[in-house]
Motif scaffolding. Structure first.
Motif, mmCIF file in Angstrom:
data_model
loop_
_atom_site.group_PDB
_atom_site.id
_atom_site.type_symbol
_atom_site.label_atom_id
_atom_site.label_comp_id
_atom_site.label_asym_id
_atom_site.label_seq_id
_atom_site.Cartn_x
_atom_site.Cartn_y
_atom_site.Cartn_z
ATOM 1 N N ASP A 25 0.816 -1.213 0.000
ATOM 2 C CA ASP A 25 0.000 0.000 0.000
ATOM 3 C C ASP A 25 0.849 1.261 0.000
ATOM 4 O O ASP A 25 0.378 2.326 -0.412
ATOM 5 N N ALA A 26 2.090 1.168 0.442
ATOM 6 C CA ALA A 26 2.986 2.322 0.458
ATOM 7 C C ALA A 26 3.618 2.583 -0.904
ATOM 8 O O ALA A 26 4.247 3.627 -1.105
ATOM 9 N N VAL A 27 3.458 1.650 -1.829
ATOM 10 C CA VAL A 27 4.036 1.803 -3.164
ATOM 11 C C VAL A 27 3.013 2.554 -4.027
ATOM 12 O O VAL A 27 2.121 1.952 -4.631
ATOM 13 N N ARG A 28 3.145 3.865 -4.053
ATOM 14 C CA ARG A 28 2.257 4.762 -4.800
ATOM 15 C C ARG A 28 3.107 5.607 -5.732
ATOM 16 O O ARG A 28 4.145 6.133 -5.333
ATOM 17 N N VAL A 29 2.640 5.748 -6.968
ATOM 18 C CA VAL A 29 3.411 6.452 -7.987
ATOM 19 C C VAL A 29 3.729 7.881 -7.553
ATOM 20 O O VAL A 29 4.883 8.319 -7.634
ATOM 21 N N LEU A 36 11.712 10.634 -5.251
ATOM 22 C CA LEU A 36 12.773 10.724 -6.256
ATOM 23 C C LEU A 36 13.033 12.165 -6.690
ATOM 24 O O LEU A 36 14.020 12.440 -7.379
ATOM 25 N N GLY A 37 12.139 13.070 -6.324
ATOM 26 C CA GLY A 37 12.284 14.471 -6.710
ATOM 27 C C GLY A 37 11.988 14.719 -8.175
ATOM 28 O O GLY A 37 12.596 15.587 -8.801
ATOM 29 N N VAL A 38 11.043 13.935 -8.713
ATOM 30 C CA VAL A 38 10.665 14.070 -10.126
ATOM 31 C C VAL A 38 9.140 14.087 -10.235
ATOM 32 O O VAL A 38 8.438 13.853 -9.256
ATOM 33 N N THR A 39 8.656 14.328 -11.441
ATOM 34 C CA THR A 39 7.216 14.227 -11.672
ATOM 35 C C THR A 39 6.889 12.780 -11.997
ATOM 36 O O THR A 39 7.763 12.003 -12.393
ATOM 37 N N LYS A 40 5.623 12.441 -11.862
ATOM 38 C CA LYS A 40 5.240 11.043 -12.106
ATOM 39 C C LYS A 40 5.133 10.701 -13.588
ATOM 40 O O LYS A 40 5.010 9.534 -13.939
ATOM 41 N N ALA A 48 3.233 0.419 -17.321
ATOM 42 C CA ALA A 48 1.877 0.715 -17.780
ATOM 43 C C ALA A 48 1.030 1.269 -16.635
ATOM 44 O O ALA A 48 0.181 2.135 -16.842
ATOM 45 N N ASP A 49 1.286 0.752 -15.438
ATOM 46 C CA ASP A 49 0.502 1.161 -14.279
ATOM 47 C C ASP A 49 1.200 0.688 -13.001
ATOM 48 O O ASP A 49 2.277 0.082 -13.060
ATOM 49 N N ARG A 50 0.577 0.952 -11.888
ATOM 50 C CA ARG A 50 1.140 0.575 -10.590
ATOM 51 C C ARG A 50 1.325 -0.937 -10.487
ATOM 52 O O ARG A 50 2.317 -1.422 -9.922
ATOM 53 N N ASP A 51 0.377 -1.714 -11.009
ATOM 54 C CA ASP A 51 0.501 -3.175 -10.963
ATOM 55 C C ASP A 51 1.754 -3.655 -11.681
ATOM 56 O O ASP A 51 2.405 -4.609 -11.246
ATOM 57 N N ALA A 52 2.103 -2.991 -12.788
ATOM 58 C CA ALA A 52 3.326 -3.359 -13.514
ATOM 59 C C ALA A 52 4.555 -3.080 -12.646
ATOM 60 O O ALA A 52 5.517 -3.849 -12.654
ATOM 61 N N LEU A 53 4.524 -1.987 -11.892
ATOM 62 C CA LEU A 53 5.623 -1.693 -10.973
ATOM 63 C C LEU A 53 5.701 -2.749 -9.880
ATOM 64 O O LEU A 53 6.777 -3.247 -9.557
ATOM 65 N N LEU A 54 4.556 -3.120 -9.305
ATOM 66 C CA LEU A 54 4.551 -4.138 -8.251
ATOM 67 C C LEU A 54 5.132 -5.451 -8.768
ATOM 68 O O LEU A 54 5.895 -6.123 -8.062
ATOM 69 N N THR A 55 4.808 -5.810 -10.004
ATOM 70 C CA THR A 55 5.378 -7.017 -10.608
ATOM 71 C C THR A 55 6.886 -6.875 -10.749
ATOM 72 O O THR A 55 7.638 -7.813 -10.450
ATOM 73 N N ALA A 56 7.339 -5.700 -11.176
ATOM 74 C CA ALA A 56 8.784 -5.468 -11.310
ATOM 75 C C ALA A 56 9.482 -5.555 -9.949
ATOM 76 O O ALA A 56 10.600 -6.065 -9.856
ATOM 77 N N LEU A 57 8.816 -5.081 -8.904
ATOM 78 C CA LEU A 57 9.396 -5.174 -7.561
ATOM 79 C C LEU A 57 9.565 -6.630 -7.164
ATOM 80 O O LEU A 57 10.616 -7.035 -6.646
ATOM 81 N N LEU A 58 8.535 -7.427 -7.398
ATOM 82 C CA LEU A 58 8.611 -8.854 -7.057
ATOM 83 C C LEU A 58 9.668 -9.565 -7.899
ATOM 84 O O LEU A 58 10.395 -10.421 -7.390
ATOM 85 N N ASP A 59 9.751 -9.205 -9.187
ATOM 86 C CA ASP A 59 10.773 -9.801 -10.056
ATOM 87 C C ASP A 59 12.175 -9.507 -9.515
ATOM 88 O O ASP A 59 13.030 -10.392 -9.463
ATOM 89 N N THR A 60 12.392 -8.263 -9.120
ATOM 90 C CA THR A 60 13.699 -7.860 -8.607
ATOM 91 C C THR A 60 14.005 -8.571 -7.294
ATOM 92 O O THR A 60 15.110 -9.098 -7.109
#
Length: 188
Positions: A25-29, A36-40, A48-60
């Motif tokens: 739940d803390a993983v928000r774009v 990171l000091g950038v725009t989203k 593509a979306d937050r779910d894609a990031l969550l998958t990348a986190l699990l992959d890593t």
């Protein structure tokens, strides 16, 4: 010339930090962009979306906590008992992997897809323990029991609040590893 985009691996790294600190739940774009000091906007160039990031986190997490740990253990060599000890230290005593691992375990309690991935990672870890313990123990039931004890101690001691009768946690963990890996303490 336009500004350089924030690299994908920085989004993933910051996402892993957020996961370790507060769960999925803390993983928000927006929050990651702020950290990171950038725009989203740059996020969507990689995901593509937050779910894609969550998958990348699990992959890593999966790659770092299995493939990379096993590769490092093999590169550094040693006898099977030393390799098992080193694999456990790399995975469960690390300021990076341990908090992520604990967050994934908590997440897996509520998400079947994450639970399946955790099962796959834990099975690889148990296979390594079975292989190691099997080098000095030929009873399959004992190999399985020792592997389970080692894994439960590695994970569970982080949640244990008990004292150890004048011994440090490190001393007790070292003795537990000695019992599981059939190492005799000095002078015995």
């Amino acid at each position: 010339m336009g500004a350089a985009r924030t690299p994908r691996d920085r989004w993933v790294e910051e996402g892993l930090r957020a996961l370790a600190e507060g769960g999925p739940d803390a993983v928000r774009v927006e929050a990651l962009a702020k950290r990171l000091g950038v725009t989203k906007g740059g996020f969507y160039g990689y995901f593509a979306d937050r779910d894609a990031l969550l998958t990348a986190l699990l992959d890593t997490w999966e790659r770092e906590s299995t493939d990379e740990v096993i590769d490092q253990v093999e590169r550094e060599g040693g006898d099977p008992k030393e390799k098992a000890r080193r694999a456990g230290m790399l995975t469960f005593s690390d300021d990076r992997l341990l908090p992520i691992d604990l967050a994934v375990r908590d997440w897996a309690r509520r998400d079947e897809a994450v639970a399946e991935r955790l099962r796959r990672v834990d099975n690889r870890r148990m296979d390594l323990l079975r292989e190691t313990i099997g080098t000095f123990c030929d009873d399959p039931d004992e190999v399985e029991a020792r592997s389970l004890i080692a894994f439960c101690v590695a994970i569970g001691h982080h949640s244990l609040a008990a004292d150890h009768g004048g011994r440090t946690r490190a001393e007790v963990l070292d003795r537990a590893a000695g019992l599981v890996l059939d190492r005799r303490p000095p002078g015995r």
